[in-house]
Write an enzyme that holds these catalytic residues in place. Structure first.
Site, PDB file in Angstrom:
ATOM      1  NE  ARG A  51      -1.799  -2.012   2.793  1.00  0.00           N
ATOM      2  CZ  ARG A  51      -1.873  -3.271   2.394  1.00  0.00           C
ATOM      3  NH1 ARG A  51      -2.838  -3.678   1.645  1.00  0.00           N
ATOM      4  NH2 ARG A  51      -0.964  -4.152   2.771  1.00  0.00           N
ATOM      5  CB  THR A  52       3.446   2.603   2.232  1.00  0.00           C
ATOM      6  OG1 THR A  52       2.699   2.217   3.379  1.00  0.00           O
ATOM      7  CG2 THR A  52       4.062   3.957   2.488  1.00  0.00           C
ATOM      8  CE  LYS A  80      26.397  -2.551  -7.466  1.00  0.00           C
ATOM      9  NZ  LYS A  80      26.539  -1.507  -8.500  1.00  0.00           N
ATOM     10  NE  ARG A 101       7.431   1.060   4.584  1.00  0.00           N
ATOM     11  CZ  ARG A 101       6.232   0.482   4.689  1.00  0.00           C
ATOM     12  NH1 ARG A 101       6.110  -0.806   4.446  1.00  0.00           N
ATOM     13  NH2 ARG A 101       5.176   1.170   5.033  1.00  0.00           N
ATOM     14  CG  HIS A 129       3.911   4.155   8.555  1.00  0.00           C
ATOM     15  ND1 HIS A 129       3.874   4.978   7.449  1.00  0.00           N
ATOM     16  CD2 HIS A 129       3.561   2.925   8.110  1.00  0.00           C
ATOM     17  CE1 HIS A 129       3.518   4.250   6.394  1.00  0.00           C
ATOM     18  NE2 HIS A 129       3.318   3.007   6.772  1.00  0.00           N
TER      19      HIS A 129
HETATM   20  C1  NCD Z   1       2.075  -0.879   8.167  1.00  0.00           C
HETATM   21  C2  NCD Z   1       3.581  -0.736   8.256  1.00  0.00           C
HETATM   22  O1  NCD Z   1       4.285  -0.918   7.274  1.00  0.00           O
HETATM   23  O2  NCD Z   1       4.023  -0.385   9.334  1.00  0.00           O
HETATM   24  N1  NCD Z   1       1.634  -1.083   6.866  1.00  0.00           N
HETATM   25  C3  NCD Z   1       1.353  -0.009   6.075  1.00  0.00           C
HETATM   26  O3  NCD Z   1       2.201   0.775   5.756  1.00  0.00           O
HETATM   27  N2  NCD Z   1       0.077   0.168   5.716  1.00  0.00           N
HETATM   28  C4  NCD Z   1       1.536  -1.866   9.087  1.00  0.00           C
HETATM   29  C5  NCD Z   1       2.091  -3.252   9.038  1.00  0.00           C
HETATM   30  O4  NCD Z   1       2.975  -3.561   8.246  1.00  0.00           O
HETATM   31  O5  NCD Z   1       1.603  -4.040   9.835  1.00  0.00           O
END
Ligand code: NCD
Length: 304
Positions: A51-52, A80, A101, A129
């Site tokens: 999703r993100t 690397k 991320r 997040h």
């Molecule tokens: C979350 C995350 O990555 O922290 N997912 C997300 O970004 N929607 C929650 C999860 O991974 O459980």
């Protein structure tokens, strides 16, 4: 130049503006279809995501921009041994804004310090997040019409769940919010968070059984047990199915309670709950795109 590392980087007033913009995008998507023509978003994902990453990409595409990036550390020069600082200096030459991320807490902040373009923290280890929190707040505000006067239950992995940590941080700025933390002993909310709540006189309780508190909740935020942050697999197996939200438990809840979940879901919400009108987790995914569109426009200082 502005980055987004934590939801607190925006004031409450700035968040209101951002959510108004997101709601306008929802109503009039065509008005925004070319606002990022010629702009490029880089997604630098050192950790898996559906999703993100894709909602960032969808957001930029919906604004008329382009996207590039990588979706795992193995697919980048991190394999690397390249540092995030060097990677971001390179990415700054190819794009106008970056969503990053990383499994290490603070890595996007290290990147932001060396970056020539705005960096958005798209999740750093068990820490923060912020764009999930913006998604959660926009969902609550859009579906409930307010961000104050709630009892919110957060259930599941409150120790490692970064979405939980970010959301609590953001909600404490609104009036009359009380928290109920529902977790097994081993996955309790970290002390630094409860210390802060005590300091600010914000009411909270910690319980183990979801059934006991279900009737009190206005919002229920379910979370997945974060397997990848466990030190041993046995503990994960013992705790992974500790909570399963099903129809019987939903029968105990208020008629207008909302169930939220950042997703991915594993077993913690039974699919039989999906058709309940109170289940808001897939609508939440859609709000995630609108809020990321609003965020990209805001950080790039594009007025429409
Ligand atoms: C979350 C995350 O990555 O922290 N997912 C997300 O970004 N929607 C929650 C999860 O991974 O459980």
């Amino acid at each position: 130049m502005r980055h987004l590392m934590s939801p607190l980087d925006f004031t409450v007033e700035e968040l209101d503006k951002l959510f108004d913009l997101a709601n306008d995008i929802e109503k009039n998507p065509s008005k925004y279809a070319h606002s990022c023509d010629g702009k490029t978003l880089a997604t630098c994902f050192y950790e898996p995501s559906t999703r993100t990453r894709l909602s960032f990409e969808a957001a930029m595409i919906n604004l008329g921009g382009s996207v590039l990036g990588f979706s795992s550390a193995n697919a980048s020069s991190a394999a690397k041994g390249e540092s995030v600082s060097d990677t971001i200096r390179t990415i700054s030459c190819y794009s106008d804004i970056c969503a990053m991320r990383h499994p290490k807490e603070g890595a996007p902040m290290v990147a932001a310090a060396k970056s020539g373009i705005p960096v958005i923290n798209a999740g750093d280890g068990g820490h923060q997040h912020p764009t999930q929190t913006l998604t959660d707040l926009l969902t609550i505000r859009s579906l409930k019409g307010r961000l104050n006067n709630f009892t919110i239950g957060l259930c599941g992995d409150l120790k490692f769940g970064r979405t939980v940590h970010s959301l609590i941080n953001a909600l404490i700025r609104y009036d009359n919010i009380s928290f109920i933390f529902i977790s097994p002993e081993e996955l309790r909310i970290p002390d630094y968070i409860t210390e802060k709540l005590k300091e600010l006189n914000i009411p909270y309780e910690e319980v183990i059984r979801l059934e006991d508190v279900m009737p009190n909740l206005d919002l229920l935020y379910m979370t997945r047990v974060q397997r990848e942050r466990f030190f041993n697999e046995e503990d994960y197996i013992r705790l992974k199915d500790f909570y399963i939200l099903n129809k019987d438990k939903m029968a105990l809840a208020k008629d207008d309670m909302l169930v939220l979940h950042p997703l991915p879901r594993v077993n913690e919400i039974s699919v039989e709950v999906d058709d309940d009108p109170r289940a808001a987790y897939f609508r939440q995914v859609q709000y995630g795109v609108y809020v990321r569109m609003a965020l990209i426009l805001t950080l790039l200082e594009i007025e429409v």
